[in-house]
Design a protein around this motif. Structure first.
Motif, short mmCIF file in Angstrom:
data_model
loop_
_atom_site.label_atom_id
_atom_site.label_comp_id
_atom_site.label_asym_id
_atom_site.label_seq_id
_atom_site.Cartn_x
_atom_site.Cartn_y
_atom_site.Cartn_z
N VAL A 1 -2.70 -0.32 -5.75
CA VAL A 1 -3.12 -1.17 -4.64
C VAL A 1 -3.74 -0.26 -3.58
O VAL A 1 -3.08 0.66 -3.08
CB VAL A 1 -1.93 -1.95 -4.05
CG1 VAL A 1 -2.42 -2.86 -2.91
CG2 VAL A 1 -1.22 -2.77 -5.13
N ARG A 2 -5.01 -0.52 -3.24
CA ARG A 2 -5.73 0.31 -2.28
C ARG A 2 -5.97 -0.46 -0.99
O ARG A 2 -6.11 -1.69 -1.01
CB ARG A 2 -7.07 0.76 -2.89
CG ARG A 2 -6.91 1.66 -4.11
CD ARG A 2 -8.25 1.98 -4.75
NE ARG A 2 -8.87 0.78 -5.30
CZ ARG A 2 -8.60 0.27 -6.48
NH1 ARG A 2 -7.68 0.85 -7.25
NH2 ARG A 2 -9.22 -0.80 -6.91
N GLY A 3 -5.99 0.31 0.11
CA GLY A 3 -6.17 -0.34 1.40
C GLY A 3 -6.84 0.56 2.42
O GLY A 3 -7.67 1.41 2.08
N ASP A 4 -6.47 0.37 3.67
CA ASP A 4 -7.11 1.07 4.78
C ASP A 4 -6.87 2.59 4.72
O ASP A 4 -5.86 3.06 4.21
CB ASP A 4 -6.56 0.54 6.11
CG ASP A 4 -6.85 -0.95 6.28
OD1 ASP A 4 -7.82 -1.43 5.68
OD2 ASP A 4 -6.08 -1.62 6.99
N ASP A 5 -7.85 3.33 5.28
CA ASP A 5 -7.75 4.79 5.46
C ASP A 5 -7.52 5.53 4.16
O ASP A 5 -6.96 6.64 4.15
CB ASP A 5 -6.62 5.13 6.44
CG ASP A 5 -6.84 4.50 7.81
OD1 ASP A 5 -8.02 4.36 8.20
OD2 ASP A 5 -5.85 4.13 8.46
N GLY A 6 -7.94 4.95 3.04
CA GLY A 6 -7.81 5.63 1.76
C GLY A 6 -6.39 5.65 1.22
O GLY A 6 -6.15 6.25 0.16
N ARG A 7 -5.43 5.04 1.91
CA ARG A 7 -4.05 5.03 1.42
C ARG A 7 -3.94 4.08 0.23
O ARG A 7 -4.56 3.00 0.21
CB ARG A 7 -3.09 4.60 2.53
CG ARG A 7 -2.98 5.61 3.65
CD ARG A 7 -2.20 5.03 4.81
NE ARG A 7 -0.84 4.67 4.44
CZ ARG A 7 -0.06 3.88 5.16
NH1 ARG A 7 -0.52 3.33 6.28
NH2 ARG A 7 1.17 3.62 4.77
N ARG A 8 -3.12 4.49 -0.73
CA ARG A 8 -2.96 3.67 -1.93
C ARG A 8 -1.53 3.71 -2.40
O ARG A 8 -0.82 4.72 -2.23
CB ARG A 8 -3.90 4.15 -3.04
CG ARG A 8 -3.58 5.55 -3.55
CD ARG A 8 -4.66 6.05 -4.51
NE ARG A 8 -4.28 7.34 -5.10
CZ ARG A 8 -3.75 7.47 -6.31
NH1 ARG A 8 -3.54 6.41 -7.07
NH2 ARG A 8 -3.43 8.67 -6.76
N LEU A 9 -1.11 2.64 -3.01
CA LEU A 9 0.22 2.53 -3.60
C LEU A 9 0.06 2.50 -5.11
O LEU A 9 -0.67 1.66 -5.65
CB LEU A 9 0.92 1.27 -3.12
CG LEU A 9 2.21 0.89 -3.86
CD1 LEU A 9 3.31 1.93 -3.60
CD2 LEU A 9 2.69 -0.50 -3.44
N LEU A 10 0.75 3.39 -5.80
CA LEU A 10 0.69 3.45 -7.26
C LEU A 10 2.06 3.13 -7.83
O LEU A 10 3.05 3.77 -7.50
CB LEU A 10 0.24 4.84 -7.73
CG LEU A 10 0.08 5.01 -9.25
CD1 LEU A 10 -1.04 4.11 -9.78
CD2 LEU A 10 -0.18 6.47 -9.61
N ILE A 11 2.09 2.11 -8.71
CA ILE A 11 3.33 1.73 -9.40
C ILE A 11 3.11 1.93 -10.89
O ILE A 11 2.40 1.15 -11.55
CB ILE A 11 3.70 0.26 -9.12
CG1 ILE A 11 3.76 -0.01 -7.61
CG2 ILE A 11 5.03 -0.10 -9.78
CD1 ILE A 11 4.05 -1.46 -7.27
N PRO A 12 3.66 3.00 -11.47
CA PRO A 12 3.45 3.25 -12.90
C PRO A 12 4.42 2.42 -13.75
O PRO A 12 5.37 1.80 -13.24
CB PRO A 12 3.75 4.74 -13.03
CG PRO A 12 4.77 5.00 -11.96
CD PRO A 12 4.43 4.06 -10.81
N GLU A 13 4.19 2.42 -15.03
CA GLU A 13 5.10 1.80 -16.00
C GLU A 13 5.43 0.35 -15.66
O GLU A 13 6.59 -0.07 -15.63
CB GLU A 13 6.39 2.62 -16.11
CG GLU A 13 6.20 4.05 -16.59
CD GLU A 13 5.68 4.11 -18.02
OE1 GLU A 13 6.14 3.31 -18.86
OE2 GLU A 13 4.80 4.94 -18.29
N VAL A 14 4.38 -0.43 -15.41
CA VAL A 14 4.56 -1.87 -15.22
C VAL A 14 4.44 -2.52 -16.59
O VAL A 14 3.38 -2.49 -17.21
CB VAL A 14 3.50 -2.44 -14.26
CG1 VAL A 14 3.67 -3.95 -14.12
CG2 VAL A 14 3.60 -1.76 -12.90
#
Length: 289
Positions: free
Chosen positions: A265-278
């Motif tokens: 999930v990508r958003g403001d200021d280049g920050r991203r959330l990565l959830i592996p093994e879904v």
């Protein structure tokens, strides 16, 4: 000047033509008219007059989903269904006070999403053609979803999102990413007929700026990444130290195989959330995996 015989013959021909132009005594008047579908659940459904000896053609202003047609097959026959039309006819004239409902979803999903009608038999009139119109969209000052009907459980079956195999679910381990400033909680994956979905609560840590999720992608071990739609429980950015429920959903090809993806999930200021093994277990009747 016409001779008496010729005059009598002319009058007889005109009289015979006029008699043929008038409907037979007791016959129903044939109507062709426009009808606007109900724009809200509380509005009454438009009434259409049908008869056992006359097909009724519905012409729609936009494409419909034929597989979502609902009606009582013991009382109503659908003679034909196309991209923008259906032809119906009752098995027999409907009885006094009998009201049969027929409905179908539009293909574009725009509100009103479904067209429904009440069918009755009238001794004086029959509708041979109905031009189905949708109400004008609300003005830009009104919320778009204000007129959308609340979805019902049967809608998901009619639209093809659920079938006899049901929906499988899998829990996703909570994650903490201090570098990006995120924590996740209570994430669950869902898989149904032709779609996958992740429901997750995202915490934005107090030492980071407000963050708005903008886009999401499912990336598998093989194949092309899947672009996902993002839905949030509340509009706007997630303030520092607060949480937000976020849903990511994507369409998939039908397959019996289980899927394992990483959700980004990508958003403001280049920050991203990565959830592996879904994990998305293969469809099967039953509960959580």
């Amino acid at each position: 000047m016409l001779q008496p015989f010729r005059l009598a013959l002319a009058l007889a021909l005109v009289s015979g033509a006029a008699a043929r132009a008038e409907p037979a005594q007791g016959a129903r008047v044939d109507r062709k008219r426009p009808v606007t579908v109900a724009s809200a659940p509380a509005e009454p459904l438009p009434v259409v007059h049908v008869a056992g000896d006359t097909p009724t053609l519905f012409l729609f202003s936009s494409p419909i989903q034929r597989k979502t047609l609902t009606f009582d097959e013991s009382r109503i026959r659908v003679l034909d269904a196309g991209e923008r039309s259906i032809v119906v006819q009752p098995v027999a004239n409907l009885g006094d006070g009998e009201r049969q409902e027929i409905g179908v979803f539009f293909a574009d999903g725009r509100a009103p999403a479904r067209a429904a009608f009440v069918l009755v038999t009238d001794p004086a009139e029959v509708d041979s053609r109905i031009d189905v119109q949708r109400p004008a969209p609300p003005s830009e000052t009104c919320p778009t979803d204000a007129h959308a009907p609340a979805p019902k459980p049967e809608d998901f079956v009619l639209l093809g999102y659920l079938d006899g195999k049901g929906v499988t679910t899998s829990k996703i381990q909570d994650r903490r990413d201090d570098a990006q400033g995120f924590r996740t909680q209570g994430a669950v994956s869902f898989r149904g007929k032709g779609w996958v979905l992740v429901d997750v609560t995202i915490w934005n840590t107090s030492d980071k700026q407000a963050w708005t999720p903008r886009e999401a992608t499912f990336t598998g071990r093989v194949g092309m990444p899947l672009r996902a739609r993002l839905v949030t429980a509340k509009k706007g950015p997630i303030p520092p130290g607060e949480e937000r429920r976020v849903i990511a959903v994507a369409e998939i090809q039908e397959s019996d195989a289980s899927f394992v993806f990483a959700l980004e999930v990508r958003g403001d200021d280049g920050r991203r959330l990565l959830i592996p093994e879904v994990r998305f277990p293969k469809p099967a009747a039953g509960g959580a995996q």
